[in-house]
Design an enzyme around this catalytic site. Structure first.
Site, PDB file in Angstrom:
ATOM      1  N   SER A 125       0.840  -1.202   0.000  1.00 36.67           N
ATOM      2  CA  SER A 125       0.000   0.000   0.000  1.00 36.67           C
ATOM      3  C   SER A 125       0.871   1.246   0.000  1.00 36.67           C
ATOM      4  CB  SER A 125      -0.853  -0.012   1.270  1.00 36.67           C
ATOM      5  OG  SER A 125      -1.456   1.236   1.491  1.00 36.67           O
ATOM      6  N   ALA A 126       0.343   2.308  -0.563  1.00 38.60           N
ATOM      7  CA  ALA A 126       1.024   3.604  -0.531  1.00 38.60           C
ATOM      8  C   ALA A 126       1.227   4.096   0.901  1.00 38.60           C
ATOM      9  CB  ALA A 126       0.192   4.629  -1.295  1.00 38.60           C
ATOM     10  N   TYR A 150      -2.252  -1.478  10.664  1.00 38.14           N
ATOM     11  CA  TYR A 150      -2.441  -2.035   9.316  1.00 38.14           C
ATOM     12  C   TYR A 150      -1.254  -1.630   8.434  1.00 38.14           C
ATOM     13  CZ  TYR A 150      -3.851  -1.949   4.426  1.00 38.14           C
ATOM     14  OH  TYR A 150      -3.856  -2.095   3.063  1.00 38.14           O
ATOM     15  N   LYS A 154       2.010  -3.861   6.526  1.00 37.77           N
ATOM     16  CA  LYS A 154       2.447  -3.806   5.122  1.00 37.77           C
ATOM     17  C   LYS A 154       3.958  -3.533   5.055  1.00 37.77           C
ATOM     18  CE  LYS A 154      -1.462  -4.564   3.050  1.00 37.77           C
ATOM     19  NZ  LYS A 154      -1.694  -5.886   2.476  1.00 37.77           N
ATOM     20  N   TYR A 178      -0.426  -0.092  -3.866  1.00 42.21           N
ATOM     21  CA  TYR A 178      -1.661   0.454  -4.424  1.00 42.21           C
ATOM     22  C   TYR A 178      -1.915   1.830  -3.844  1.00 42.21           C
ATOM     23  CZ  TYR A 178      -2.747  -4.630  -4.758  1.00 42.21           C
ATOM     24  OH  TYR A 178      -2.739  -5.990  -4.963  1.00 42.21           O
TER      25      TYR A 178
HETATM   26  P1  NAD Z   1     -10.660  -7.685   0.652  1.00 43.43           P
HETATM   27  O1  NAD Z   1     -10.904  -7.730   2.128  1.00 43.43           O
HETATM   28  O2  NAD Z   1     -11.844  -7.546  -0.232  1.00 43.43           O
HETATM   29  O3  NAD Z   1      -9.821  -8.974   0.203  1.00 43.43           O
HETATM   30  C1  NAD Z   1      -8.933  -9.638   1.070  1.00 43.43           C
HETATM   31  C2  NAD Z   1      -9.308 -11.106   1.066  1.00 43.43           C
HETATM   32  O4  NAD Z   1      -8.432 -11.834   1.916  1.00 43.43           O
HETATM   33  C3  NAD Z   1     -10.739 -11.359   1.564  1.00 43.43           C
HETATM   34  O5  NAD Z   1     -11.432 -12.114   0.607  1.00 43.43           O
HETATM   35  C4  NAD Z   1     -10.540 -12.140   2.870  1.00 43.43           C
HETATM   36  O6  NAD Z   1     -11.599 -13.063   3.098  1.00 43.43           O
HETATM   37  C5  NAD Z   1      -9.202 -12.803   2.609  1.00 43.43           C
HETATM   38  N1  NAD Z   1      -8.441 -13.187   3.806  1.00 43.43           N
HETATM   39  C6  NAD Z   1      -8.099 -12.433   4.879  1.00 43.43           C
HETATM   40  N2  NAD Z   1      -7.354 -13.149   5.748  1.00 43.43           N
HETATM   41  C7  NAD Z   1      -7.221 -14.395   5.210  1.00 43.43           C
HETATM   42  C8  NAD Z   1      -6.571 -15.584   5.632  1.00 43.43           C
HETATM   43  N3  NAD Z   1      -5.914 -15.651   6.791  1.00 43.43           N
HETATM   44  N4  NAD Z   1      -6.639 -16.668   4.822  1.00 43.43           N
HETATM   45  C9  NAD Z   1      -7.321 -16.630   3.647  1.00 43.43           C
HETATM   46  N5  NAD Z   1      -7.949 -15.533   3.202  1.00 43.43           N
HETATM   47  C10 NAD Z   1      -7.903 -14.423   3.979  1.00 43.43           C
HETATM   48  O7  NAD Z   1      -9.614  -6.513   0.387  1.00 43.43           O
HETATM   49  P2  NAD Z   1      -9.081  -5.910  -0.976  1.00 43.43           P
HETATM   50  O8  NAD Z   1      -9.498  -4.492  -1.014  1.00 43.43           O
HETATM   51  O9  NAD Z   1      -9.405  -6.794  -2.097  1.00 43.43           O
HETATM   52  O10 NAD Z   1      -7.518  -5.931  -0.682  1.00 43.43           O
HETATM   53  C11 NAD Z   1      -6.670  -6.976  -1.124  1.00 43.43           C
HETATM   54  C12 NAD Z   1      -5.275  -6.719  -0.597  1.00 43.43           C
HETATM   55  O11 NAD Z   1      -4.841  -5.445  -1.057  1.00 43.43           O
HETATM   56  C13 NAD Z   1      -5.181  -6.681   0.933  1.00 43.43           C
HETATM   57  O12 NAD Z   1      -3.947  -7.247   1.324  1.00 43.43           O
HETATM   58  C14 NAD Z   1      -5.193  -5.191   1.236  1.00 43.43           C
HETATM   59  O13 NAD Z   1      -4.548  -4.890   2.436  1.00 43.43           O
HETATM   60  C15 NAD Z   1      -4.406  -4.657   0.037  1.00 43.43           C
HETATM   61  N6  NAD Z   1      -4.688  -3.240  -0.215  1.00 43.43           N
HETATM   62  C16 NAD Z   1      -5.983  -2.830  -0.405  1.00 43.43           C
HETATM   63  C17 NAD Z   1      -6.252  -1.480  -0.636  1.00 43.43           C
HETATM   64  C18 NAD Z   1      -7.667  -0.987  -0.833  1.00 43.43           C
HETATM   65  O14 NAD Z   1      -7.878   0.210  -0.784  1.00 43.43           O
HETATM   66  N7  NAD Z   1      -8.648  -1.839  -1.091  1.00 43.43           N
HETATM   67  C19 NAD Z   1      -5.198  -0.548  -0.675  1.00 43.43           C
HETATM   68  C20 NAD Z   1      -3.888  -1.016  -0.497  1.00 43.43           C
HETATM   69  C21 NAD Z   1      -3.647  -2.363  -0.267  1.00 43.43           C
HETATM   70  C1  UD1 Z   2      -6.880   4.390   3.705  1.00 42.21           C
HETATM   71  C2  UD1 Z   2      -5.558   3.974   4.309  1.00 42.21           C
HETATM   72  C3  UD1 Z   2      -4.791   3.089   3.360  1.00 42.21           C
HETATM   73  C4  UD1 Z   2      -5.629   1.937   2.896  1.00 42.21           C
HETATM   74  C5  UD1 Z   2      -6.909   2.479   2.266  1.00 42.21           C
HETATM   75  C6  UD1 Z   2      -7.838   1.364   1.845  1.00 42.21           C
HETATM   76  C7  UD1 Z   2      -4.490   5.532   5.853  1.00 42.21           C
HETATM   77  C8  UD1 Z   2      -3.556   6.686   6.015  1.00 42.21           C
HETATM   78  N1  UD1 Z   2      -4.733   5.130   4.630  1.00 42.21           N
HETATM   79  O1  UD1 Z   2      -6.602   5.291   2.647  1.00 42.21           O
HETATM   80  O2  UD1 Z   2      -3.666   2.559   4.021  1.00 42.21           O
HETATM   81  O3  UD1 Z   2      -4.890   1.170   1.976  1.00 42.21           O
HETATM   82  O4  UD1 Z   2      -7.602   3.284   3.240  1.00 42.21           O
HETATM   83  O5  UD1 Z   2      -8.337   0.676   2.941  1.00 42.21           O
HETATM   84  O6  UD1 Z   2      -5.011   5.020   6.814  1.00 42.21           O
HETATM   85  N2  UD1 Z   2     -13.164  10.498   3.671  1.00 42.21           N
HETATM   86  C9  UD1 Z   2     -14.184  11.340   4.049  1.00 42.21           C
HETATM   87  N3  UD1 Z   2     -15.327  10.801   4.539  1.00 42.21           N
HETATM   88  C10 UD1 Z   2     -15.522   9.448   4.653  1.00 42.21           C
HETATM   89  C11 UD1 Z   2     -14.466   8.584   4.243  1.00 42.21           C
HETATM   90  C12 UD1 Z   2     -13.300   9.140   3.778  1.00 42.21           C
HETATM   91  O7  UD1 Z   2     -14.047  12.566   3.965  1.00 42.21           O
HETATM   92  O8  UD1 Z   2     -16.593   9.024   5.126  1.00 42.21           O
HETATM   93  C13 UD1 Z   2     -11.916  11.069   3.115  1.00 42.21           C
HETATM   94  C14 UD1 Z   2     -10.675  10.744   3.927  1.00 42.21           C
HETATM   95  O9  UD1 Z   2     -10.460  11.718   4.902  1.00 42.21           O
HETATM   96  C15 UD1 Z   2      -9.596  10.760   2.838  1.00 42.21           C
HETATM   97  C16 UD1 Z   2     -10.335  10.335   1.567  1.00 42.21           C
HETATM   98  O10 UD1 Z   2     -11.730  10.507   1.837  1.00 42.21           O
HETATM   99  O11 UD1 Z   2      -9.144  12.062   2.647  1.00 42.21           O
HETATM  100  C17 UD1 Z   2     -10.085   8.892   1.208  1.00 42.21           C
HETATM  101  O12 UD1 Z   2     -10.315   8.090   2.347  1.00 42.21           O
HETATM  102  P1  UD1 Z   2     -10.272   6.500   2.301  1.00 42.21           P
HETATM  103  O13 UD1 Z   2     -11.133   6.027   1.196  1.00 42.21           O
HETATM  104  O14 UD1 Z   2     -10.570   6.002   3.681  1.00 42.21           O
HETATM  105  O15 UD1 Z   2      -8.783   6.155   1.895  1.00 42.21           O
HETATM  106  P2  UD1 Z   2      -7.384   6.640   2.546  1.00 42.21           P
HETATM  107  O16 UD1 Z   2      -7.597   7.191   3.897  1.00 42.21           O
HETATM  108  O17 UD1 Z   2      -6.676   7.481   1.561  1.00 42.21           O
END
Ligand code: NAD
Ligand code: UD1
Length: 340
Positions: A125-126, A150, A154, A178
């Site tokens: 993650s960023a 969290y 990462k 990401y």
């Molecule tokens: P998600 O929760 O939809 O997918 C994660 C999956 O992992 C789920 O299906 C969950 O059931 C499974 N899981 C969790 N623990 C497990 C375990 N011990 N064994 C088997 N399966 C398990 O989340 P996502 O948004 O699809 O994210 C996927 C990955 O990308 C994650 O590692 C997340 O941290 C990373 N990521 C997501 C974002 C975002 O904004 N969505 C941003 C940066 C990084």
């Molecule tokens: C966060 C996490 C990032 C994680 C991502 C996806 C941090 C610093 N970042 O990103 O690690 O990978 O979630 O799970 O914790 N906002 C509102 N109202 C809302 C929800 C969000 O104003 O109800 C704003 C937030 O303040 C932010 C922006 O929308 O400025 C995006 O928020 P969000 O979607 O939660 O993502 P990040 O915080 O960027």
């Protein structure tokens, strides 16, 4: 064609990546414990693509179960999505986050070693750039100080992959950082299905649009940004998934560790997202400004040049596409994958 194991492949990013890998001709195996998903997402991927996915209910921390999967399939590469990802929950339950996220990674690397599988892509993650680095973020910058457990998982897992690759020169590791994935598959059949009250911006907006929540609270309008609201690098999940296909092509041909940002390089503010969503979908999103959310940075966006140069990948979908597709998914599936 090669076979790719997706841990956590039933989730939001995993299911979209499964669809793109199948379309590109890869065979896909998924291992998921459904702690934050259901098998329905993968069933729909099969409908979209007309191809089969080999789906296992499995906890990645369970080495014996993972060994069965590696024994039954000839895995060429793994994409490790499995993990817990709710930032707020990680502050409340840090040990659960460290246990699940770190253990899945250690077990996966051990079972890969046992079966001689050398290629792995990791969902980072960023957030690992932390508060110290200047924007836009480049892969050459050091990891910074994360604002929550969290994020620390990462950063720690990146270190684990780097150390494993140092010890085994045959390992090929791609760490994907990401930015902010939003949007959904253009069919509207798969998308993000958060449990409970969404923490993230776009799922919250779509739940306001569908009438589940009465208004959005924008967290802070006094940031040092052009309109005072935070700016982020939102990326369409299908573009992100396409980046995983390119990363898979890459990881199969290279050795060592390579880090890539997956973002667009263009930031949008929270207010701009709300305006775009309203304009594209013709729906008003009532909102109020509230206090800042702790841990939020004013701005986060990528320098996306390295992925363009080495992977030949660039995000091509616009903010309008992201807003349209997020709403298309939510309105076709008001309760996500649940049928009630
Ligand atoms: P998600 O929760 O939809 O997918 C994660 C999956 O992992 C789920 O299906 C969950 O059931 C499974 N899981 C969790 N623990 C497990 C375990 N011990 N064994 C088997 N399966 C398990 O989340 P996502 O948004 O699809 O994210 C996927 C990955 O990308 C994650 O590692 C997340 O941290 C990373 N990521 C997501 C974002 C975002 O904004 N969505 C941003 C940066 C990084
Ligand atoms: C966060 C996490 C990032 C994680 C991502 C996806 C941090 C610093 N970042 O990103 O690690 O990978 O979630 O799970 O914790 N906002 C509102 N109202 C809302 C929800 C969000 O104003 O109800 C704003 C937030 O303040 C932010 C922006 O929308 O400025 C995006 O928020 P969000 O979607 O939660 O993502 P990040 O915080 O960027």
């Amino acid at each position: 064609m090669a076979t790719v194991l997706l841990t956590g492949g039933a989730g939001y990013i995993g299911s979209h990546t499964a669809a793109e890998l199948l379309e590109a001709g890869y065979d896909v195996v998924v291992a998921d414990n459904y702690s934050n998903s259901s098998p329905e997402g993968i069933r729909r991927v099969e409908q979209i693509t007309g191809k089969k996915v080999k789906l296992y209910e499995a906890d990645v921390r369970d080495a014996a179960r993972m060994a069965e999967i590696f024994r039954e399939n000839s895995i060429d590469a793994v994409i490790h999505f499995a993990g817990l990802k709710a930032v707020g929950e990680s502050v409340q339950k840090p040990l659960m986050y460290y246990r699940n996220n770190i253990d899945t990674t250690l077990t996966l690397l051990e079972v890969m070693a046992q079966f001689g599988v050398k290629n792995v892509i990791f969902s980072s993650s960023a957030t690992v750039y932390g508060a110290e680095n200047p924007i836009p973020y480049s892969e050459t910058m050091p990891r910074g100080t994360c604002s929550n457990p969290y994020g620390w998982t990462k950063a720690m897992m990146e270190q684990i992959f780097e150390d494993a690759a140092k010890a085994d020169p045959a390992l090929s590791v791609v760490l994907l950082r990401y930015f902010n994935p939003i949007g959904a598959h253009s069919s509207g059949m798969i998308g993000e299905d958060p449990c409970g009250i969404p923490n993230n911006l776009m799922p919250f907006i779509t739940q306001v649009a569908v009438g589940k929540r009465d208004h959005l609270t924008i967290f802070g309008n006094d940031y040092p940004t052009p309109d005072g609201t935070c700016r982020r690098d939102y990326i369409h999940v299908t573009d992100l998934a396409a980046g995983h296909v390119k990363a898979t092509d890459y990881v199969l041909k290279h050795k060592g560790v390579e880090i890539f940002n997956l973002g667009t390089g263009t930031p949008y503010s929270v207010s701009e997202i709300v305006e775009a969503f309203e304009r594209v979908n013709g729906i008003r999103i009532p909102f109020e400004f509230g206090p800042r959310r702790s841990g939020d940075l004013p701005e986060s966006y990528a320098n996306a040049d390295k992925a363009a140069q080495l992977l030949g990948w660039k995000a091509v979908r616009s903010l309008d596409d992201m807003c349209r597709d997020s709403w298309n998914w939510q309105k076709q599936n008001p309760n996500g994958y649940r049928t009630e």
